[in-house]
Scaffold this active site. Structure first.
Site, mmCIF file in Angstrom:
data_model
loop_
_atom_site.group_PDB
_atom_site.id
_atom_site.type_symbol
_atom_site.label_atom_id
_atom_site.label_comp_id
_atom_site.label_asym_id
_atom_site.label_seq_id
_atom_site.Cartn_x
_atom_site.Cartn_y
_atom_site.Cartn_z
ATOM 1 N N GLY A 189 68.582 39.488 77.245
ATOM 2 C CA GLY A 189 67.737 39.694 78.417
ATOM 3 C C GLY A 189 66.592 40.614 78.037
ATOM 4 N N ASP A 217 66.107 36.200 74.819
ATOM 5 C CA ASP A 217 65.741 35.762 76.161
ATOM 6 C C ASP A 217 65.400 34.283 76.120
ATOM 7 O OD1 ASP A 217 64.828 37.529 78.862
ATOM 8 O OD2 ASP A 217 64.052 35.482 78.775
ATOM 9 N N ARG A 271 74.123 43.206 96.069
ATOM 10 C CA ARG A 271 74.636 42.846 94.744
ATOM 11 C C ARG A 271 75.577 41.642 94.841
ATOM 12 N NH1 ARG A 271 74.273 48.543 94.324
ATOM 13 N NH2 ARG A 271 73.060 49.205 92.523
ATOM 14 N N ASN A 314 74.688 34.645 88.819
ATOM 15 C CA ASN A 314 74.847 35.307 87.533
ATOM 16 C C ASN A 314 76.158 35.003 86.820
ATOM 17 O OD1 ASN A 314 72.334 36.401 87.655
ATOM 18 N ND2 ASN A 314 72.991 38.375 88.473
ATOM 19 N N ASP A 373 75.060 55.668 88.236
ATOM 20 C CA ASP A 373 75.316 56.219 89.570
ATOM 21 C C ASP A 373 75.497 57.733 89.511
ATOM 22 O OD1 ASP A 373 75.233 53.640 90.662
ATOM 23 O OD2 ASP A 373 77.370 53.328 90.291
ATOM 24 N N ARG A 404 72.149 59.488 89.167
ATOM 25 C CA ARG A 404 71.469 59.592 90.463
ATOM 26 C C ARG A 404 72.058 60.729 91.292
ATOM 27 N NH1 ARG A 404 71.357 52.984 91.038
ATOM 28 N NH2 ARG A 404 69.287 52.702 90.107
ATOM 29 N N HIS A 409 80.478 49.249 91.482
ATOM 30 C CA HIS A 409 79.050 49.549 91.466
ATOM 31 C C HIS A 409 78.405 48.878 92.671
ATOM 32 C CE1 HIS A 409 75.178 50.626 89.943
ATOM 33 N NE2 HIS A 409 74.803 49.388 89.677
#
Length: 309
Positions: free
Chosen positions: A9, A33, A88, A95, A148, A151, A175
């Site tokens: 990616g 990619d 999500r 995905n 997380d 943050r 998550h």
């Protein structure tokens, strides 16, 4: 011999991860990619940064997987990006196929690799990678808790006007909206956070942490966070490459730990050259235990939903 790290990616998260790893200068990096020219162009650009920054890492961009063979670590960032207003969970069907295809290529070409999953919904995508590769559980890990936690620590440092380096805390669980910032183990230079911030304000900071990704998405309007996620990935790769045995919050397959069985959930792990060397169980307070079980139940719902996709 230099380590070899593949990043699948070449969007913002993948390309920034490749840059951070190149600048560490401990591994050659392959950037993959499906978009023709994009990974090749970004790899060329990164190679030409070497003389200025001072690294010797060889960057290779490719649309296939031949160049990834024999990778020590594979970071999977590829997937449909999260859009404004999209949860999500909405990403699940889109995905699953992408991550499954990548995992198949990884298993065939780099059977001894450690896989770090970044694609959302993170916990469910760990299950996809684990099921497809059939790797042992210590070699499939999800990056979520470090991000997380970063943050959470940032917001606490801002609140108190202190260095982020002096704020210790971590976030467990899935998550997503049910993540569990562990307030009982959070401190500032050893001082428990509840001695510095009242419960009402702490609740607000905990909620902002849970909404951290969505807040960035809303501000950007197009795309999602990539600087902090790539930094979190790099911290994991550092611990593996250097066998640092850092204790970091990562998504790992629990087999009875914290009363959770057969699910990838964010937990404290000791991360070394073999991957997850141990899941460290800690004593949570009653509220945190309840929240972690609720979060694990949310992950199970996603995993069960994939069966019907």
């Amino acid at each position: 011999m230099r380590n070899k790290v593949t990043v699948v990616g070449a969007g913002n998260v993948g390309a920034t991860t490749a840059q951070r790893l190149a600048e560490r200068d401990y591994a050659d990096v392959v950037l993959v990619d499906i978009v023709e020219g994009m990974p090749q162009g970004k790899a060329l650009d990164l190679n030409q940064s070497g003389p200025v920054i001072g690294y010797e890492a060889k960057m290779v961009g490719t649309n296939g997987y031949e160049e990834t063979a024999g990778s020590d670590i594979v970071v999977i960032t590829s997937g449909f990006p999260r859009q404004p207003g999209m949860s999500r969970d909405d990403l699940l069907a889109k995905n699953k196929e992408i991550v499954g295809g990548v995992a198949k290529e990884v298993a065939e070409r780099s059977p001894d690799a450690i896989v770090i999953v970044v694609t959302n919904p993170l916990d469910a995508m760990c299950h996809v990678a684990f099921d497809v590769t059939q790797f042992p559980r210590q070699r499939v890990i999800g990056m979520a808790g470090i991000l997380d936690s970063a943050r959470f620590r940032t917001f606490l440092a801002w609140e108190l006007g202190v260095s982020v380096r002096d704020v210790t805390g971590f976030v467990l669980g899935g998550h997503g909206d049910t993540m569990v910032p562990v307030v009982s183990y959070t401190n500032v230079a050893g001082v428990p956070i509840r001695q510095k911030i009242d419960d009402a304000r702490l609740d607000e900071i905990v909620q902002r942490t849970r909404d951290g990704g969505a807040e960035v998405v809303k501000l950007l309007q197009k795309g999602s966070a990539f600087y902090a996620p790539s930094a979190a990935v790099a911290e994991m790769v550092d611990s593996i490459v250097y066998d640092q045995k850092r204790v970091l919050p990562c998504a790992a397959l629990c087999q009875g730990e914290f009363g959770i069985d057969g699910l990838f959930v964010g937990v404290p792990v000791r991360l070394g050259k073999e991957g997850v060397e141990e899941i460290l169980e800690i004593d949570l307070d009653s509220g945190e235990k309840e929240q972690l079980q609720k979060s694990a139940a949310g992950v199970k719902e996603l995993v069960d939903a994939m069966v019907n996709l």
